[in-house]
Design an enzyme around this catalytic site. Structure first.
Site, PDB file in Angstrom:
ATOM      1  N   SER A 139       0.858  -1.195   0.000  1.00 51.51           N
ATOM      2  CA  SER A 139       0.000   0.000   0.000  1.00 51.51           C
ATOM      3  C   SER A 139       0.888   1.236   0.000  1.00 51.51           C
ATOM      4  CB  SER A 139      -0.880   0.000   1.254  1.00 51.51           C
ATOM      5  OG  SER A 139      -1.525   1.245   1.431  1.00 51.51           O
ATOM      6  N   TYR A 152      -2.747  -1.479  10.106  1.00 51.61           N
ATOM      7  CA  TYR A 152      -2.761  -1.623   8.653  1.00 51.61           C
ATOM      8  C   TYR A 152      -1.457  -1.094   8.057  1.00 51.61           C
ATOM      9  CZ  TYR A 152      -4.218  -1.199   3.781  1.00 51.61           C
ATOM     10  OH  TYR A 152      -4.292  -1.311   2.404  1.00 51.61           O
TER      11      TYR A 152
END
Length: 254
Positions: A139, A152
């Site tokens: 990400s 995350y």
């Protein structure tokens, strides 16, 4: 990674980026197997998209991964691409353990242990194929933190370094390690993200990814233009401004 002629397994691809990528790869002439937990959703995907194969798998369950890996390899011995796609993203408050601990453990299990276990289940088979790929999914938040989602961010940073490390270890095999680094994309990963003006339209994202895979077969990282703001903040020397912009702060973090 070559863009066509592959047999691709994408666990965690019943929606969002995973499903859109699966459909796009199928259109490019690949055999695609989509994995997920919900059989009714898998049945619908198979019915609505003839030629897409489906299999039930829970990527948080080591036993499920082991059993399904054996099933997929037996049914598709030409399998040469694995894309561990499953991921969750949760808002957490780390001021107290009640605000984050359960969420953090679930996030690590899904986002980090899941891909590790999937790679463990398939790496020996992939090493027998002449042209194979492990496509990890990190990400933009692996490179610049969103304050609301610490676990995350951390798992995606771990996936980045795992990819870097595996690329070195597997250099003596036929396995290419490729890392996809999405920016915010309009999916249901987080509440409100599908309508976010900040997030990239899903179709645009997947179209750009497929174009990059096609034009850069020897790439190590797949980066759409929208993620480069996050990816290269430190290299440009404007990391503090990147973090401030991402978190709607002033440059001093307030």
């Amino acid at each position: 990674m070559k863009i066509s002629g592959n047999t691709v397994f994408i666990p965690g691809a019943t929606s969002g980026i995973g499903l859109a990528l699966a459909l796009a790869l199928h259109e490019k002439g690949n055999t695609v197997i989509v994995g997920g937990r919900r059989t009714e959703l898998l049945d619908r995907i198979g019915h609505e998209n003839p030629g897409i194969h489906t299999v039930t798998i829970d990527t948080t369950d080591p036993g499920s991964i082991t059993a399904v890996a054996a099933e997929v390899i037996a049914a598709y011995p030409e399998l040469n691409v694995v894309v561990p796609m499953a991921g969750i993203m949760r808002v957490e408050d780390w001021h107290t353990p009640d605000g984050f601990l359960a969420s953090a453990e679930q996030t690590v299990t899904t986002n980090l242990l899941g891909p590790i276990r999937l790679i463990g289940a398939f790496v020996e088979h992939l090493s027998t194929r002449p042209d194979s790929t492990i496509l990890t999914v990190s990400s933009g938040l692996a490179f610049a933190p969103l304050a609301a989602t610490p676990s995350y961010n951390a798992t995606k940073a771990a996936i980045h370094m795992l990819s870097e490390s595996l690329r070195l270890q597997l250099a003596d095999t036929s396995v290419q390690v490729l890392e996809l680094e999405p920016p915010a994309v309009r999916t249901s990963l987080m509440p409100g993200q599908e309508e976010s003006a900040f997030a990239m339209p899903l179709d645009d994202f997947v179209t750009e990814v497929i174009g990059l895979l096609d034009s850069q077969p020897d790439a190590t990282e797949i980066q759409v233009e929208n993620v480069k703001f996050l990816r290269y903040g430190e290299a440009r020397g404007d990391y503090a401004q990147v973090v401030a912009t991402l978190n709607h702060l002033d440059p001093h973090g307030k």
